[in-house]
Design an enzyme around this catalytic site. Structure first.
Site, short mmCIF file in Angstrom:
data_model
loop_
_atom_site.label_atom_id
_atom_site.label_comp_id
_atom_site.label_asym_id
_atom_site.label_seq_id
_atom_site.Cartn_x
_atom_site.Cartn_y
_atom_site.Cartn_z
N CYS A 39 -5.78 8.86 -3.42
CA CYS A 39 -4.51 8.52 -4.08
C CYS A 39 -4.37 9.32 -6.10
O CYS A 39 -3.15 10.42 -6.26
CB CYS A 39 -4.68 7.26 -4.39
SG CYS A 39 -4.81 6.54 -3.00
N SER B 256 -7.78 0.45 -4.07
CA SER B 256 -7.74 0.88 -2.87
C SER B 256 -7.92 2.04 -2.54
O SER B 256 -7.58 2.19 -1.29
CB SER B 256 -6.25 -0.44 -2.09
OG SER B 256 -5.54 0.76 -2.79
N CYS B 257 -7.33 2.41 -3.12
CA CYS B 257 -7.40 4.44 -2.45
C CYS B 257 -8.58 4.84 -3.75
O CYS B 257 -8.00 5.11 -5.37
CB CYS B 257 -6.24 4.90 -2.63
SG CYS B 257 -5.78 6.62 -2.44
N GLY B 258 -9.21 5.93 -2.56
CA GLY B 258 -10.10 6.62 -3.49
C GLY B 258 -9.77 8.81 -3.81
O GLY B 258 -9.92 9.12 -4.65
#
Length: 285
Positions: free
Chosen positions: A119, A115-117
């Site tokens: 983070c 969900s996070c590229g």
């Protein structure tokens, strides 16, 4: 061998009570470790499939490479599980001589979730990249009716979503050159990729384009199935894409980055209308 989708047994319940057992198809999600010249670089959670596209696109997004010649080889040979079988979850990349390895401050010291590229980036400064390309110089006109049709055209290519309902998609469309976008000419769909992570779907598209030697991606629009985050605008910018269209909303930081980098940013694009948040001068009514 890893799989893009897997079958699981579920029970379906309704307001009327009771539960019905049946098989369900779920999107695959597994870790992928990327190693550069034998050195661990990052681990990302992804839907297996088009892994070399994903790795190539990720390296473009990180500013490590910008041409296919800068990647000499990619292979799975180091990924071996406890049973001695190949896992296909480690990709080794050998860079061409003269291509600098990323500074250690760029390394992802924790895994990157689906969900996070960004983070896992080790510092705030490493989040913002400088592209080798200049989307602001692209003068391609983008006809509004053609843009409105892109979400439906993308949906026809979402084969994994049709069976799982659990993945994002990114589609790359090439528009005819010129200030009017070629008038009535329909944009060409170049590539569609799907993944549990929207940033991974974009990296897979960008990586495909790199491997096809198509960068910078002038005269194109990147249509995505979800929202437009800062990282997606940055990935478009790093690949030279002049326009990003999203089915859902952009973030405020995404709009700011689009304004700064010359990327046309569209949100809430759902077939009958969209909002233009940045660089609407490319739009042709």
């Amino acid at each position: 061998m890893t799989r893009a989708s897997q079958r699981r047994r579920v029970h379906r319940y309704t307001a009327h009570g009771g539960g019905t057992g049946r098989a369900d198809t779920l999107a695959g999600e597994e870790p992928l470790e990327i190693r550069l010249d034998g050195r661990p670089f990052t681990v990302t959670m992804r839907t297996p499939g088009h892994d070399f596209d994903l790795v190539a696109g990720f390296l473009v997004s990180e500013g490590v490479v910008r041409t296919p010649a800068e990647i000499v080889q990619m292979d799975y040979r180091s990924g071996v599980g406890p049973d001695g079988q190949r896992t296909y979850n480690v990709v080794e990349v050998r860079l061409a001589p003269g291509v600098a390895l990323p500074d250690t401050s760029m390394e992802r010291h924790v895994y990157t979730s689906s969900s996070c590229g960004v983070c896992g980036t080790a510092s705030i400064e490493a989040v913002t990249k400088v592209s080798s390309f200049n989307p602001a110089a692209d003068r391609t006109g983008l006809p509004v009716p053609a843009l409105l049709a892109l979400p439906d055209r993308l949906r026809t290519g979402q084969k994994l979503f049709a069976t799982t309902g659990g993945v994002h998609a990114a589609g790359l469309f090439r528009f005819p050159d010129g200030p009017d976008g070629g008038g009535a000419r329909e944009p060409e769909l170049l590539c569609v990729r799907e993944d549990v992570g929207r940033h991974n779907a974009v990296d897979k598209v960008v990586g495909w384009a790199l491997r096809e030697n198509l960068l910078p991606l002038g005269s194109t629009v990147l249509q995505v199935s979800g929202r437009a985050s800062f990282e997606l605008v940055q990935k478009a910018y790093m690949a030279g894409v002049p326009a990003l269209a999203a089915v859902s909303a952009p973030s405020a930081l995404a709009v700011d980055l689009a304004e700064q980098t010359g990327v046309t940013l569209l949100g809430f694009s759902r077939g009958t209308s969209f909002n233009a948040y940045a660089h609407r001068e490319r739009l042709v009514p």
